[in-house]
Design a protein around this motif. Structure first.
Motif, short mmCIF file in Angstrom:
data_model
loop_
_atom_site.label_atom_id
_atom_site.label_comp_id
_atom_site.label_asym_id
_atom_site.label_seq_id
_atom_site.Cartn_x
_atom_site.Cartn_y
_atom_site.Cartn_z
N UNK A 5 0.79 -1.19 -0.16
CA UNK A 5 0.18 0.03 -0.04
C UNK A 5 0.85 1.21 0.13
N UNK A 6 2.01 1.15 0.99
CA UNK A 6 2.87 2.44 0.87
C UNK A 6 3.53 2.72 -0.63
N UNK A 7 3.80 1.60 -1.31
CA UNK A 7 4.44 1.65 -2.35
C UNK A 7 3.67 2.06 -3.38
N UNK A 8 2.17 1.86 -3.29
CA UNK A 8 1.07 2.38 -4.04
C UNK A 8 0.90 3.64 -3.97
N UNK A 9 1.09 4.13 -2.51
CA UNK A 9 0.83 5.57 -2.44
C UNK A 9 2.13 6.40 -2.96
N UNK A 10 3.18 5.90 -2.61
CA UNK A 10 4.32 6.62 -3.26
C UNK A 10 4.22 6.90 -4.58
N UNK A 11 3.85 5.91 -5.43
CA UNK A 11 3.67 5.83 -6.72
C UNK A 11 2.76 6.70 -7.22
N UNK A 12 1.48 6.84 -6.64
CA UNK A 12 0.66 7.58 -7.01
C UNK A 12 0.30 8.87 -6.32
N UNK A 13 1.39 9.46 -5.51
CA UNK A 13 1.58 10.48 -4.88
C UNK A 13 0.47 10.88 -3.92
N UNK A 14 0.06 9.65 -3.11
CA UNK A 14 -1.05 9.92 -2.16
C UNK A 14 -0.50 11.08 -1.04
N UNK A 15 -1.58 11.53 -0.58
CA UNK A 15 -1.30 12.54 0.47
C UNK A 15 -2.56 12.66 1.26
N UNK A 16 -2.23 12.57 2.67
CA UNK A 16 -3.72 12.53 3.49
C UNK A 16 -3.43 13.82 4.26
N UNK A 17 -2.71 15.02 3.76
CA UNK A 17 -2.54 16.46 4.57
C UNK A 17 -3.70 17.07 4.05
N UNK A 18 -4.60 17.71 5.23
CA UNK A 18 -5.50 18.67 4.78
C UNK A 18 -5.09 20.16 4.89
#
Length: 203
Positions: A5-18
């Motif tokens: 999941x972390x790798x996918x987020x890194x690749x997709x540029x995931x961000x949970x910052x509000x």
């Protein structure tokens, strides 16, 4: 699994910052809103799934704070809206020219009038990725223009001059002057032959 999941987020540029942006409402529909910030940035959001518990009868020129997740992109979904309705005292912040700052108006010397930059100006963006902008506002006869900067630089007034090759440039007789020209259909601002601001195509 967590690593995947972390790798996918890194690749997709995931961000949970509000994050949030606050500005004056310049346009609003049932499912969208556009605000202009105090830096004269125009931001648009989808409000379809936003929490609107703190919004009641949103009006143009109301102050609105928009919360969103991740890096801003035009039309992105808002997560929450907080409205700051116009006060009966709006207008009490008139400056020496009578311009109402709380409604987004500033004094324009070349137009001799209170204007809102997003309505009257041509927006240009810095080419150095500094996230700053400059608005170009022309006098009614286009013999002068005034530059408004988002980074609190003093306004500059430039004069129109004919170019030997044809066309015009706006500048002053100073080695360090800024030069404003229309190049390939886009307005540009340069200084010492170096491009510093340019209009985005389609804007």
């Amino acid at each position: 699994m967590l690593l995947a999941v972390g790798t996918l987020c890194l690749m997709a540029g995931c961000s949970s910052k509000v994050s949030s942006s606050k500005g004056i409402v310049s346009d609003a529909t049932m499912n969208t809103v556009t605000i202009v910030t105090d830096k004269n940035d125009t931001l648009s959001f989808s409000t379809m799934d936003a929490n609107k518990e703190e919004v009641n009868g949103l009006l143009l020129n109301d102050t609105l704070e928009v919360f969103y997740t991740g890096k801003y992109t035009p039309g992105m979904p808002a997560t929450k809206l907080v409205q700051y309705p116009q006060s009966p005292l709006v207008g009490g912040d008139r400056d020496e020219h009578g311009c109402i700052g709380s409604a987004g108006y500033v004094w324009c010397e070349v137009q001799k009038d209170c204007i809102r930059l997003f309505e009257k100006g041509i927006r240009t963006e810095a080419v150095d990725d500094s996230d700053t902008s400059a608005f170009i506002v022309f006098s009614p006869d286009s013999t002068q223009l005034e530059l408004f900067f988002s980074n609190n630089q003093p306004n500059e007034i430039l004069e129109r001059r004919s170019l030997p090759s044809g066309g015009y440039a706006w500048n002053v007789e100073d080695d360090d002057t800024k030069n404003v020209r229309l190049i390939d259909g886009l307005w540009t601002i340069s200084q010492r032959d170096k491009l510093i601001y340019t209009q985005k195509a389609g804007s």
